[in-house]
Design a protein around this motif. Sequence first.
Motif, PDB file in Angstrom:
ATOM      1  N   UNK A  51      -9.566  -5.777  11.928  1.00  0.00           N
ATOM      2  CA  UNK A  51      -8.744  -5.283  10.812  1.00  0.00           C
ATOM      3  C   UNK A  51      -9.409  -4.082  10.137  1.00  0.00           C
ATOM      4  N   UNK A  52     -10.700  -4.224   9.862  1.00  0.00           N
ATOM      5  CA  UNK A  52     -11.414  -3.125   9.196  1.00  0.00           C
ATOM      6  C   UNK A  52     -11.384  -1.883  10.076  1.00  0.00           C
ATOM      7  N   UNK A  53     -11.666  -2.081  11.353  1.00  0.00           N
ATOM      8  CA  UNK A  53     -11.753  -0.940  12.250  1.00  0.00           C
ATOM      9  C   UNK A  53     -10.416  -0.210  12.372  1.00  0.00           C
ATOM     10  N   UNK A  54      -9.347  -0.963  12.428  1.00  0.00           N
ATOM     11  CA  UNK A  54      -8.032  -0.346  12.625  1.00  0.00           C
ATOM     12  C   UNK A  54      -7.532   0.275  11.322  1.00  0.00           C
ATOM     13  N   UNK A  55      -7.757  -0.438  10.220  1.00  0.00           N
ATOM     14  CA  UNK A  55      -7.337   0.112   8.924  1.00  0.00           C
ATOM     15  C   UNK A  55      -8.095   1.404   8.634  1.00  0.00           C
ATOM     16  N   UNK A  84      -6.672  -3.658  -1.123  1.00  0.00           N
ATOM     17  CA  UNK A  84      -6.356  -3.089  -2.434  1.00  0.00           C
ATOM     18  C   UNK A  84      -5.923  -1.640  -2.303  1.00  0.00           C
ATOM     19  N   UNK A  85      -6.265  -1.010  -1.186  1.00  0.00           N
ATOM     20  CA  UNK A  85      -5.782   0.358  -0.948  1.00  0.00           C
ATOM     21  C   UNK A  85      -4.420   0.358  -0.274  1.00  0.00           C
ATOM     22  N   UNK A  86      -3.931  -0.821   0.079  1.00  0.00           N
ATOM     23  CA  UNK A  86      -2.586  -0.925   0.631  1.00  0.00           C
ATOM     24  C   UNK A  86      -2.491  -0.827   2.148  1.00  0.00           C
ATOM     25  N   UNK A  87      -3.622  -0.695   2.827  1.00  0.00           N
ATOM     26  CA  UNK A  87      -3.552  -0.557   4.284  1.00  0.00           C
ATOM     27  C   UNK A  87      -3.479  -1.903   4.996  1.00  0.00           C
ATOM     28  N   UNK A  88      -3.938  -2.922   4.324  1.00  0.00           N
ATOM     29  CA  UNK A  88      -3.910  -4.256   4.930  1.00  0.00           C
ATOM     30  C   UNK A  88      -2.996  -5.144   4.095  1.00  0.00           C
ATOM     31  N   UNK A  89      -2.108  -5.846   4.783  1.00  0.00           N
ATOM     32  CA  UNK A  89      -1.293  -6.843   4.104  1.00  0.00           C
ATOM     33  C   UNK A  89      -1.705  -8.197   4.647  1.00  0.00           C
ATOM     34  N   UNK A 143      -0.985 -17.177  -1.869  1.00  0.00           N
ATOM     35  CA  UNK A 143      -2.311 -16.594  -1.653  1.00  0.00           C
ATOM     36  C   UNK A 143      -2.236 -15.374  -0.776  1.00  0.00           C
ATOM     37  N   UNK A 144      -1.048 -15.082  -0.289  1.00  0.00           N
ATOM     38  CA  UNK A 144      -0.929 -13.988   0.666  1.00  0.00           C
ATOM     39  C   UNK A 144      -1.048 -12.647  -0.036  1.00  0.00           C
ATOM     40  N   UNK A 145       0.087 -12.019  -0.205  1.00  0.00           N
ATOM     41  CA  UNK A 145       0.065 -10.679  -0.749  1.00  0.00           C
ATOM     42  C   UNK A 145       0.156 -10.768  -2.251  1.00  0.00           C
ATOM     43  N   UNK A 146      -0.771 -10.142  -2.907  1.00  0.00           N
ATOM     44  CA  UNK A 146      -0.677 -10.084  -4.355  1.00  0.00           C
ATOM     45  C   UNK A 146       0.265  -8.938  -4.675  1.00  0.00           C
ATOM     46  N   UNK A 147       1.372  -9.217  -5.310  1.00  0.00           N
ATOM     47  CA  UNK A 147       2.353  -8.163  -5.581  1.00  0.00           C
ATOM     48  C   UNK A 147       1.734  -7.069  -6.426  1.00  0.00           C
ATOM     49  N   UNK A 148       2.249  -5.872  -6.230  1.00  0.00           N
ATOM     50  CA  UNK A 148       1.718  -4.720  -6.945  1.00  0.00           C
ATOM     51  C   UNK A 148       1.810  -4.933  -8.439  1.00  0.00           C
ATOM     52  N   UNK A 149       2.761  -5.779  -8.858  1.00  0.00           N
ATOM     53  CA  UNK A 149       2.964  -6.002 -10.279  1.00  0.00           C
ATOM     54  C   UNK A 149       1.691  -6.486 -10.948  1.00  0.00           C
ATOM     55  N   UNK A 150       0.894  -7.252 -10.202  1.00  0.00           N
ATOM     56  CA  UNK A 150      -0.325  -7.793 -10.781  1.00  0.00           C
ATOM     57  C   UNK A 150      -1.304  -6.669 -11.102  1.00  0.00           C
ATOM     58  N   UNK A 151      -1.233  -5.604 -10.325  1.00  0.00           N
ATOM     59  CA  UNK A 151      -2.193  -4.533 -10.504  1.00  0.00           C
ATOM     60  C   UNK A 151      -1.724  -3.520 -11.549  1.00  0.00           C
TER      61      UNK A 151
END
Lengths: 672, 285, 281
Positions: free
Chosen positions: A23-27, A153-158, B1-9
Amino acid sequence: MASGSTDKRVIVIGGGLAGLAATVRIAEAGIPVDLFSLVPVKRSHSVCAQGGINACNEVSRQQGYSEYEHFDETIYGGDFLADQHPVLEMANWAPRIIDLLDRMGVPFNRTAEGNRDLRLFGGSLFKRTHFAGATTGQQLIYALDEQVRRYESEGLVRKYEFWEFLWPVLTDGESAKRCAGIVAQDMRTMQIRSFRSDAVIMATGGCGLVFGKSTNSVMCTGAAAARCFKAGVFYGNPEMIQVHPTAIPGADKLRLMSESARGEGGRVWVPAIKNTDGSWGPHPRSGDDPKTIPTSERYYFLEEKYPAYGNIVPRDIATREIFDICVNHGMGVAKGNQVYLDLTHRDPEYLTRKLEGILEIYEKFVGDDPRFTPMRIFPGVHYSMGGLYTVFTKGRYEPANPLAKHKSGSRPPLGSEIGLGMQPGAMNNMMTNIEGIYAFGEVNFAYHGANRLGANALLSCIFDGLFCGVSVTNYIRDGLPGKKPASGLPGSVFDEFVNQEEAKQAKLLSTVKSGASAETNPYAIGKELGDEMTAACTVVREAGRLQQCIANIESLKGRFARLNLSDSAAWTNQSLSYTRAVGDMLSLAEAVAKGSLARRESRGAHYRSDFQQRNDAEFMKTTLTKYDPASNSVSVEFVSIDADLIAPAVRNYGKKDDSSPKAAAKPALSGV
Amino acid sequence: MTTVPASAATAAAPGFLEKHHFLLRRLHSLTGIVPIGVFLVAHLVTNSSLAWGKFGLRGEHAELGLQGGGAYYFQKEVAWINNEVPHLLLIEITLWAAIAFHSIFGVYYALQGKNNIARYSYQGNKRYALQRISGYFGILFIFYHIATLRWGWSFLVPGGTAWDHKFAVSTLATALRGGESFTAAGVAVSIFYFLGISLLVFHFANGIWTAAITWGLTISRQAQERWGYVCAALGAGLMLAAWSALIGALAISPADARKSEELFNKGKGAAIVAPAGPNTAPNIR
Amino acid sequence: MSTHTPVDPAAIARMANRKTAKAGRTVIFRIKRCDGPGKPSYWQDFKVQVPKNANVISCLQQIALSPVTTGGQPSTPVVWESGCLEEVCGSCTMVINGSVRQSCSCLIDDYAPSEGDTLTLEPMSKFPVVRDLWVDRARLFNNLKRVKAWVPIDGTYASGSGPKESPEDQETRYVLSTCMSCGCCLEACPQFNVEADESKWNTDFIGAHAISQARLFNMHETGKRLAAERLEALSGAGGVSDCGNAQNCVKVCPKRIPLTESIAAMGRAVVFHKVKQFFNR
């Protein structure tokens, strides 16, 4: 959505070391990743790895060790079953991986001067194992988890945590089927839906739960691998199951006692009486307090049989010797299936500093302090060398003939540059036979052959993620069949698979009946499968017992077809999830048993009492198993391996007496 | 626990409290020590002279005895404060403001927590709970204390005694008794005082222990432990002072107290003091 | 006494029960169940024959085999989270007999040594229940993002080794780094309370675990590069100032991480940070 490169996504299934490293490598390459995991990734099974991670280092290099010797040890340790080029690349990469982890902040133990400390581990005479306390796996996965969180947190990984992989979405590629996504289920809401992606990385770990109790975590059912297997991915060397020599027996699982306990001087012994002819016999007071047994009545059988390696012989050998002492010679502690692993001769403070984490586990779950009381241990199923069958592109190093086994201190035939073993970035590195499905980490059959060396697992997981992550990146950028991203495919391609999974679920839910008999209870079926596999397919195997095991699996399959689910909830139905996994585990179990039966030789972890010798002519080959959906059964064939680099040699770790008793021909029915 | 919605940020624009969170938190901590804590120490030490004041007189007016001497000395202290301390009203207002700030934010902060001593009865957790209980109780007590003995809300005093700083001891003693001699309401007031001063001393001692952690003065467990002993000793000392003040005020009858006060007022103090009025006198707080 | 003996005297006292507990006795498992978010909770009792050395997990597995309540009512298998069963993954955290801990390391012999004893299992109360004993701890992981709990490396390509480090620093960091995000410190914390509204997650109290992680990464040579951002987060609403010093966190931490030391250290760092910021404005 417009079809541009930004539409191309990668799905990673499994958030252990391999999945996170990928994941890190691809992101990092700017490609978005959807990361699926049954558990929050930080809780993946990798946290259980205790001992360390191997790599050639400056200290051992100056003593004559090299990356090449690490490679040689790994091949030798794996009893010449592994494809050799990938192993070479992995060994060459190892020091770079340690450096990277160091940069990520892994608190590796330090020397007084502040350098990384090293320890001795099974299968080598050099200190080449890096460690962070006694929870190295935990520390490594946390470092990667943190990097993934950064990309998240940068949005590249979901992250899709608590999502269960159900099936790969296959569609027509240029010449054969290719993977275009997955179907998965939210384990809380029970929603089933498809996800599009251009490459799917299976990083789902081992299958310890097929054996019921093992050292694995509860989610290590192997179900995800089994689903790929059933969807057409080949499965390699299923019979190569490592049984760890030192596990702590428990009611719910077998807890690992790390090999580092032996590496730090732990001595394995049983109470015994030395006969006049020098042989050892059972001790009349073998269940007494070990402190009351005089030194002369302690049989340090590993040290006696293997003077060179002593207590640090590789796992399969240690396992078989312990098994032999207990099962065949009745010399186990208290006549049971247990031997002592003794650290009490070491300074307690030293032990606390070096091994606190693992000693704590023993004290917590058994109640004795191992610094003052020898531990009671017995082998337990630990690791699956086998897994989804993958291929690779060879690197530059192609000797005319395979070389003889490397001798410590002799000049290595080559350096450690990148690309000697495998071609970096080649799109097919660790890709399965279905285009677009990769297998990384324990679920990948590569690297460990017939037996894995201690502290090589963490290495192979991270290596797969980092090295082959680049392969996935290149595949996404350039190699897509027809250059048509999954995002551009019609929805019907995906709906078909969603419907298929929904139908399977509906069928299971229609069987709900409370108070079902054990005959049709999925938990009972799962438990019986585990007991049977442990009895027939672990330390000692034999044709008759294996055939019986295959028949028993058939009958369990029959019972599974009639089963009754005990929970009809449409919300967070764990029973449904477990039951579905049991069905898939049955096919994996069948592959293990059939592979064990077909491999009529003994090699590494696979020991056949009816074929005790290694047979290179017939079986220095990968066991390739395929699933036939029509008959719901598994077939076995053998395919040649890449053994271009090192010529096979007898693997005996300098054992003194080759005629000493091997496990007798009777089947191993006692639990491991 | 999956995706924290942007709203939280992406929370809404922060309000005043959020924007100045750190400053307000630290001011809350600081005001508890300066000026409130410093005043508390001075106040309790002064008031404890009700018990030991005789010795402070160094043989003067030995005829008054232990209690009478204490009353005399205490009256002397009160007079000094009222006569000699400059900008007394300004100091008072600052102090009241600090107490109000510490109280209001204290309650606001305390309401964000939820006691759980029933489940986790660790000593530290009990102190956490008591810190909040003592805070709530302390606010009630201080309000009553200032309102009756400073602002002259004599309708809150059983018996209606009005405070007079020239007769500090006797008016206090009357207030604590609910009259010339003990009444039921008076006993209740005395108990209220006992609880109030005890809890506030705890609140202060525990407060400076936690403040040292909050400000990062004590980091290691050992340092926190050592500072804990210091705080406990300080608390014990203050508790002694507080209790002796209360005992001193309870032990002397209003009549005896008046004797000491009149004696004092006739002496050097009398010339300066203005005529007393229940609602106007500058005062000890 | 070894260094890894529990801190809690009650736990040490309980361990003595291991010697007397008889295998095969019946223990009542009183379990607080809930069918899903917004549904009411209810209690169910199950009888389990307990073997020697059994833990809560193995008993829940036994219940799953045939889930029938003590009243004879057929029920469903209890839902709970579990993983490693070695107390290193943090999954199986729940409230047992009123206090929070991992259920895998919870030996029945310690808690219910006699025939007919009762053991109560409840989900953690500071997180929304998913079902039965399973709670959603997403907020806990969100809090790690608030303090940027990572080392900002350039990338994963080979670029030399990490910084040298003294063994003392390594030991300090190692202990902090064993935090498995189980949430015990949050469950026991009176300042950390259930919050279903995700928009408040970034301003509610962050909890001891994240404060301690901030300290861990501020100690690392490269991790330090984000120190100011971490301290900024910790100085804001829900930051380190919101700690009420009940110090339950350090008592219940299964990894014995010196959480209160981390809180104090971050308290100090935040003061310096803010003062510096004020004068550099």
